[in-house]
Design a protein around this motif. Structure first.
Motif, PDB file in Angstrom:
ATOM      1  N   SER A  23       0.869  -1.180   0.000  1.00 57.74           N
ATOM      2  CA  SER A  23       0.000   0.000   0.000  1.00 57.74           C
ATOM      3  C   SER A  23       0.907   1.232   0.000  1.00 57.74           C
ATOM      4  CB  SER A  23      -0.919   0.014   1.227  1.00 57.74           C
ATOM      5  OG  SER A  23      -0.167   0.061   2.419  1.00 57.74           O
ATOM      6  N   ARG A  24       0.545   2.201  -0.784  1.00 59.62           N
ATOM      7  CA  ARG A  24       1.380   3.391  -0.943  1.00 59.62           C
ATOM      8  C   ARG A  24       1.033   4.428   0.121  1.00 59.62           C
ATOM      9  NH1 ARG A  24       4.321   4.811  -5.429  1.00 59.62           N
ATOM     10  NH2 ARG A  24       5.000   6.977  -5.537  1.00 59.62           N
ATOM     11  N   ASP A  25       2.040   4.863   0.861  1.00 56.93           N
ATOM     12  CA  ASP A  25       1.869   5.911   1.848  1.00 56.93           C
ATOM     13  C   ASP A  25       1.958   7.256   1.131  1.00 56.93           C
ATOM     14  OD1 ASP A  25       1.958   7.736   3.891  1.00 56.93           O
ATOM     15  OD2 ASP A  25       3.539   6.737   5.034  1.00 56.93           O
ATOM     16  N   GLU A  26       0.853   7.958   1.046  1.00 60.89           N
ATOM     17  CA  GLU A  26       0.820   9.216   0.304  1.00 60.89           C
ATOM     18  C   GLU A  26       1.607  10.322   0.986  1.00 60.89           C
ATOM     19  OE1 GLU A  26      -0.235   9.451  -2.715  1.00 60.89           O
ATOM     20  OE2 GLU A  26      -0.839   7.340  -2.643  1.00 60.89           O
ATOM     21  N   ASN A  27       2.020  10.110   2.229  1.00 59.25           N
ATOM     22  CA  ASN A  27       2.824  11.104   2.941  1.00 59.25           C
ATOM     23  C   ASN A  27       4.315  10.769   2.924  1.00 59.25           C
ATOM     24  OD1 ASN A  27       0.586  12.722   3.806  1.00 59.25           O
ATOM     25  ND2 ASN A  27       0.126  11.146   5.337  1.00 59.25           N
ATOM     26  N   ALA A  28       4.669   9.618   2.385  1.00 61.38           N
ATOM     27  CA  ALA A  28       6.070   9.212   2.357  1.00 61.38           C
ATOM     28  C   ALA A  28       6.823   9.957   1.259  1.00 61.38           C
ATOM     29  CB  ALA A  28       6.170   7.706   2.129  1.00 61.38           C
ATOM     30  N   TRP A  29       8.127  10.017   1.399  1.00 61.11           N
ATOM     31  CA  TRP A  29       8.966  10.773   0.475  1.00 61.11           C
ATOM     32  C   TRP A  29       8.814  10.320  -0.977  1.00 61.11           C
ATOM     33  CZ3 TRP A  29      12.566   8.201  -2.485  1.00 61.11           C
ATOM     34  CH2 TRP A  29      12.879   6.906  -2.084  1.00 61.11           C
ATOM     35  N   TYR A  30       8.625   9.019  -1.183  1.00 57.33           N
ATOM     36  CA  TYR A  30       8.522   8.521  -2.552  1.00 57.33           C
ATOM     37  C   TYR A  30       7.209   8.927  -3.212  1.00 57.33           C
ATOM     38  CZ  TYR A  30       6.117   4.839   0.115  1.00 57.33           C
ATOM     39  OH  TYR A  30       5.292   4.163   0.975  1.00 57.33           O
ATOM     40  N   SER A  31       6.237   9.384  -2.413  1.00 55.70           N
ATOM     41  CA  SER A  31       4.988   9.911  -2.955  1.00 55.70           C
ATOM     42  C   SER A  31       5.022  11.431  -3.089  1.00 55.70           C
ATOM     43  CB  SER A  31       3.808   9.518  -2.059  1.00 55.70           C
ATOM     44  OG  SER A  31       3.612   8.129  -2.034  1.00 55.70           O
ATOM     45  N   THR A  32       5.596  12.102  -2.095  1.00 61.30           N
ATOM     46  CA  THR A  32       5.565  13.569  -2.081  1.00 61.30           C
ATOM     47  C   THR A  32       6.701  14.202  -2.880  1.00 61.30           C
ATOM     48  OG1 THR A  32       6.845  13.634  -0.017  1.00 61.30           O
ATOM     49  CG2 THR A  32       4.437  13.592   0.170  1.00 61.30           C
ATOM     50  N   HIS A  33       7.870  13.546  -2.941  1.00 66.87           N
ATOM     51  CA  HIS A  33       9.023  14.142  -3.615  1.00 66.87           C
ATOM     52  C   HIS A  33       9.786  13.120  -4.465  1.00 66.87           C
ATOM     53  CE1 HIS A  33       8.313  17.003  -0.295  1.00 66.87           C
ATOM     54  NE2 HIS A  33       8.834  17.899  -1.101  1.00 66.87           N
ATOM     55  N   PRO A  34       9.096  12.346  -5.298  1.00 73.49           N
ATOM     56  CA  PRO A  34       9.843  11.403  -6.131  1.00 73.49           C
ATOM     57  C   PRO A  34      10.673  12.146  -7.168  1.00 73.49           C
ATOM     58  CG  PRO A  34       7.576  11.531  -6.870  1.00 73.49           C
ATOM     59  CD  PRO A  34       7.658  12.349  -5.603  1.00 73.49           C
ATOM     60  N   VAL A  35      11.813  11.601  -7.526  1.00 70.74           N
ATOM     61  CA  VAL A  35      12.655  12.222  -8.551  1.00 70.74           C
ATOM     62  C   VAL A  35      13.093  11.147  -9.537  1.00 70.74           C
ATOM     63  CG1 VAL A  35      14.767  11.966  -7.168  1.00 70.74           C
ATOM     64  CG2 VAL A  35      14.691  13.680  -8.968  1.00 70.74           C
ATOM     65  N   THR A  36      12.958  11.438 -10.809  1.00 69.65           N
ATOM     66  CA  THR A  36      13.420  10.531 -11.851  1.00 69.65           C
ATOM     67  C   THR A  36      14.897  10.824 -12.140  1.00 69.65           C
ATOM     68  OG1 THR A  36      12.868  12.025 -13.664  1.00 69.65           O
ATOM     69  CG2 THR A  36      11.125  10.516 -12.891  1.00 69.65           C
ATOM     70  N   ALA A  37      15.520   9.952 -12.911  1.00 69.26           N
ATOM     71  CA  ALA A  37      16.920  10.162 -13.277  1.00 69.26           C
ATOM     72  C   ALA A  37      17.075  11.463 -14.058  1.00 69.26           C
ATOM     73  CB  ALA A  37      17.423   8.977 -14.094  1.00 69.26           C
ATOM     74  N   GLU A  38      16.164  11.736 -14.963  1.00 66.14           N
ATOM     75  CA  GLU A  38      16.260  12.957 -15.768  1.00 66.14           C
ATOM     76  C   GLU A  38      16.093  14.213 -14.911  1.00 66.14           C
ATOM     77  OE1 GLU A  38      15.703   9.568 -18.215  1.00 66.14           O
ATOM     78  OE2 GLU A  38      14.455  10.275 -16.549  1.00 66.14           O
ATOM     79  N   GLU A  39      15.170  14.170 -13.974  1.00 67.61           N
ATOM     80  CA  GLU A  39      14.995  15.308 -13.072  1.00 67.61           C
ATOM     81  C   GLU A  39      16.230  15.492 -12.199  1.00 67.61           C
ATOM     82  OE1 GLU A  39      10.119  15.068 -12.558  1.00 67.61           O
ATOM     83  OE2 GLU A  39      11.444  13.904 -11.231  1.00 67.61           O
ATOM     84  N   LEU A  40      16.830  14.381 -11.783  1.00 61.34           N
ATOM     85  CA  LEU A  40      18.027  14.465 -10.955  1.00 61.34           C
ATOM     86  C   LEU A  40      19.173  15.127 -11.712  1.00 61.34           C
ATOM     87  CD1 LEU A  40      19.687  13.791  -8.429  1.00 61.34           C
ATOM     88  CD2 LEU A  40      20.113  11.527  -9.418  1.00 61.34           C
ATOM     89  N   LEU A  41      19.334  14.818 -12.980  1.00 64.89           N
ATOM     90  CA  LEU A  41      20.424  15.403 -13.757  1.00 64.89           C
ATOM     91  C   LEU A  41      20.329  16.930 -13.775  1.00 64.89           C
ATOM     92  CD1 LEU A  41      20.549  12.935 -16.766  1.00 64.89           C
ATOM     93  CD2 LEU A  41      22.229  13.137 -14.923  1.00 64.89           C
ATOM     94  N   ALA A  42      19.137  17.450 -13.917  1.00 62.91           N
ATOM     95  CA  ALA A  42      18.951  18.903 -13.904  1.00 62.91           C
ATOM     96  C   ALA A  42      19.302  19.477 -12.534  1.00 62.91           C
ATOM     97  CB  ALA A  42      17.517  19.258 -14.279  1.00 62.91           C
ATOM     98  N   LEU A  43      18.914  18.779 -11.475  1.00 62.16           N
ATOM     99  CA  LEU A  43      19.235  19.223 -10.121  1.00 62.16           C
ATOM    100  C   LEU A  43      20.743  19.188  -9.879  1.00 62.16           C
ATOM    101  CD1 LEU A  43      16.405  17.373  -8.159  1.00 62.16           C
ATOM    102  CD2 LEU A  43      16.547  19.820  -8.639  1.00 62.16           C
ATOM    103  N   MET A  44      21.404  18.159 -10.390  1.00 65.56           N
ATOM    104  CA  MET A  44      22.856  18.073 -10.259  1.00 65.56           C
ATOM    105  C   MET A  44      23.537  19.256 -10.926  1.00 65.56           C
ATOM    106  SD  MET A  44      23.245  13.987 -11.023  1.00 65.56           S
ATOM    107  CE  MET A  44      25.019  14.057 -11.351  1.00 65.56           C
TER     108      MET A  44
END
Length: 280
Positions: A23-44
């Protein structure tokens, strides 16, 4: 050069990369702030980070390292990966390690020994033998109660570069010389031991986090410390803010300690030919 040694990525395509979550916890980090590899590259790029070491998020994908491996294969000049291998039957562990390192091209493995027991599971020994043969670092996840047993494991496998995950999750609220931190410092320095000091560890210090880094440097050697943002599990400052926070704390380290902690040691462990990618 800055190398972030601890980031988790989450795929948008849940069909191709299914989660093990019942069951997915909608308050957990993977629900509230997930980041894909492509999004991470921009952040880097925004944070001035040359390389990131992706660490398999156990709670989301278990030991299915598919998304992590595919991300590293897609961006080999910026991302390296640490796969999870479950402790169990020896032949299966060796096969999983071989697949992760030889077939998927990942740079290391993560062994989760913090499974509720107060003793380190000896079934991990064949896996560590295989890691030594493959010459890959082992990110080891243990509890404070298990830390007294870590020196024996380190000495038993001198050919393995052990990286202690998140400082062994000790309590730093009373400072580096407090009772909570004692199990970590009692492990002492070893030629094949490195200590990952992540954002959660820096946050755990009541006073200046630089004081913690200085004491860890004195105990283990500044060239044995590696930084990890723990993003997006830790995301309160945004990614660039976490990088800046680490830079500021690292100012307390003497000599070239800051350069070692912020990237040079991690590059030696996981990025054998880092070159000069964007952000270096």
């Amino acid at each position: 050069m800055i190398v972030d040694s601890h980031v988790h990525v989450i795929a948008e395509d849940a069909s191709r990369y299914p989660s093990i979550l019942r069951s997915r916890d909608e308050n957990a980090w993977y629900s509230t702030h997930p980041v894909t590899a492509e999004e991470l590259l921009a952040l880097m790029d925004d944070g001035g980070v040359a390389w990131t070491i992706l660490v398999q998020p156990i709670q989301v994908y278990g030991s299915d390292n598919s998304y992590l491996a595919d991300s590293c294969a897609a961006y080999p000049d910026r991302l390296r990966g640490v796969a999870v291998v479950d402790v169990g039957e020896p032949a299966a562990m060796r096969a999983d390690l071989h697949r992760s390192i030889r077939e998927q091209g990942l740079a290391g493995i993560r062994v989760n020994l913090a499974t509720g027991a107060e003793t380190i599971d000896p079934r991990c020994h064949p896996l560590l033998e295989s890691a030594a043969e493959s010459d890959v670092p082992v990110l080891v996840r243990v509890t404070p109660e298990q830390l007294p047993q870590l020196p024996a494991l380190i000495k038993r496998f001198p050919g393995v570069a052990f990286v202690l995950d998140h400082c062994g999750f000790v309590d730093f609220r009373d400072g580096p010389d407090g009772r909570g931190a004692a199990p970590l410092f009692e492990v002492g320095a070893h030629d094949n031991l490195y200590v990952k000091v992540s954002t959660m560890n820096l946050y755990g210090v009541a006073d200046d986090p630089g004081t913690l880094l200085k004491e860890l440097g004195r105990c283990f050697g500044t060239d044995r410390l590696v930084w990890g943002s723990d993003y997006p599990h830790t995301c309160d400052r945004g990614y660039a803010g976490l990088v800046d926070y680490a830079r500021e704390a690292a100012r307390a380290l003497p000599g070239e300690g800051a350069e070692d902690y912020l990237g040079r040691t991690a590059a030696k462990l996981w990025c054998p030919s880092p070159g000069s990618p964007a952000g270096s």
